[in-house]
Design a protein around this motif. Structure first.
Motif, short mmCIF file in Angstrom:
data_model
loop_
_atom_site.label_atom_id
_atom_site.label_comp_id
_atom_site.label_asym_id
_atom_site.label_seq_id
_atom_site.Cartn_x
_atom_site.Cartn_y
_atom_site.Cartn_z
N ALA A 164 0.84 -1.20 0.00
CA ALA A 164 0.00 0.00 0.00
C ALA A 164 0.87 1.25 0.00
CB ALA A 164 -0.90 0.00 1.23
N ILE A 165 0.30 2.36 -0.44
CA ILE A 165 0.98 3.64 -0.40
C ILE A 165 0.53 4.38 0.86
CG2 ILE A 165 1.45 5.79 -1.60
CD1 ILE A 165 2.40 3.34 -3.11
N GLU A 166 1.43 4.54 1.79
CA GLU A 166 1.09 5.26 3.02
C GLU A 166 1.06 6.75 2.76
OE1 GLU A 166 2.82 4.01 6.68
OE2 GLU A 166 3.44 2.07 5.88
N SER A 167 0.05 7.41 3.29
CA SER A 167 -0.11 8.85 3.09
C SER A 167 -0.97 9.40 4.21
CB SER A 167 -0.78 9.14 1.75
OG SER A 167 -2.13 8.65 1.74
N GLU A 168 -1.00 10.74 4.31
CA GLU A 168 -1.89 11.38 5.29
C GLU A 168 -3.33 11.02 5.00
OE1 GLU A 168 -1.29 15.60 5.78
OE2 GLU A 168 0.84 15.41 5.32
N ALA A 169 -3.68 10.94 3.71
CA ALA A 169 -5.07 10.64 3.34
C ALA A 169 -5.46 9.23 3.77
CB ALA A 169 -5.26 10.81 1.84
N ALA A 170 -4.61 8.24 3.50
CA ALA A 170 -4.92 6.87 3.90
C ALA A 170 -5.07 6.78 5.41
CB ALA A 170 -3.83 5.93 3.40
N SER A 171 -4.18 7.44 6.15
CA SER A 171 -4.27 7.44 7.62
C SER A 171 -5.55 8.12 8.09
CB SER A 171 -3.05 8.15 8.22
OG SER A 171 -1.86 7.44 7.92
#
Length: 287
Positions: free
Chosen positions: A97-104
């Motif tokens: 997965a691509i970790e990002s502020e949005a995913a968090s």
């Protein structure tokens, strides 16, 4: 987890819905109008956040500029809602997965939700697919609406902008089993508008309408208000004909290789774009 029948029933109900808009603001001139429309519809929508998506290229600038523009539109509406930066990259490995502020942000809000959290996508699926990959249990708390793919019963359904920006993320999302509504892009062509038509429709001199008109002109390639087709399901569910259908099984190019008889999704068979546009014009000219 909601069944597809329950999902459709909840979408068509009068209850106020908790929503995150995941959008590629700047890819065209339409996300701005979709966001403003949700902000003007707080009688039906509790917008709890907006997340920015990558488009065209994997660049920090794309999502950062999108988040900044979302924040500006929110400010012009007089609201105080988080604008969160999304992934600058696309999903390239189904196990990573691509970790990002949005995913968090999506994961956090899903865990906090006491009622169904609706996530509506008006661009690629990188943020939402990554959130599901990082934390599969959020599928019990969320439902996803995506404006993408031309027609799952057509010959080349995946040859469409939102899907093709991150086809692997799209495949992961559609095949994930999350409660899911697909609004195919074949319905949105009546939203094509010229810059003069947009000026005439949204003629109010309020700061928000003025900004929307100006940005539609500044984005030289802007051709329509496409993304209204994604968000209006919350405000005008009666404008959609929603049907439970067998879930498509996609390959990485967006081709439907089969239909899963054991799993279903919600599918928009038709959309009254005239009704949606009329409601948008009325609301945005007075916000």
């Amino acid at each position: 987890m909601l069944t597809t029948k329950e999902f459709i029933e909840k979408l068509c109900s009068d209850e106020n819905k908790n929503v995150i808009l995941d959008c590629d603001t700047g890819a065209d001139g339409d996300d701005q109008f979709a966001l403003a429309y949700l902000l003007a519809s707080d009688d039906r929508v509790n917008l709890i956040g907006v997340t920015s998506e990558p488009f065209n290229k994997n660049s920090d600038d794309t999502v950062a500029e999108g988040a900044k523009e979302n924040e500006h539109i929110i400010s012009l509406s007089g609201k105080d809602i988080p604008s969160v930066c999304g992934s600058a990259d696309y999903v390239t490995n189904r196990k990573t997965a691509i970790e990002s502020e949005a995913a968090s942000f999506i994961i956090t809000k899903a865990h906090e939700a006491e009622e169904t959290l609706y996530i509506v996508l008006s661009g690629c699926a990188a943020n939402v697919a990554s959130a599901i990959m990082l934390c599969p249990e959020i599928k019990e708390k969320i439902a996803v609406i995506w404006l993408a793919m031309s027609d799952i019963y057509g010959q080349y359904p995946g040859e469409e902008y939102n899907f093709q920006n991150d086809p692997l993320a799209g495949q992961i999302l559609v095949n994930s089993g999350v409660p899911f509504l697909l609004v195919p892009t074949k319905h949105i062509y009546p939203f094509r508008k010229t810059k003069d038509e947009v000026d005439a429709l949204f003629s109010s001199d309020t700061p928000l309408c003025t900004n929307l008109r100006n940005r539609f002109r500044e984005i030289t390639w802007a051709q329509g208000l496409w993304d209204l087709g994604a968000v209006a399901v919350f405000t005008l569910p009666e404008a959609y004909s929603l049907k439970e259908v067998c879930a498509p099984i996609l390959n990485e190019k967006g081709a439907v290789v089969a239909f899963d008889g054991r799993r279903t999704i919600a599918y928009a068979e038709s959309l009254d774009t005239d009704k949606v546009l009329a409601d948008t014009v009325e609301k945005l000219n007075r916000i």
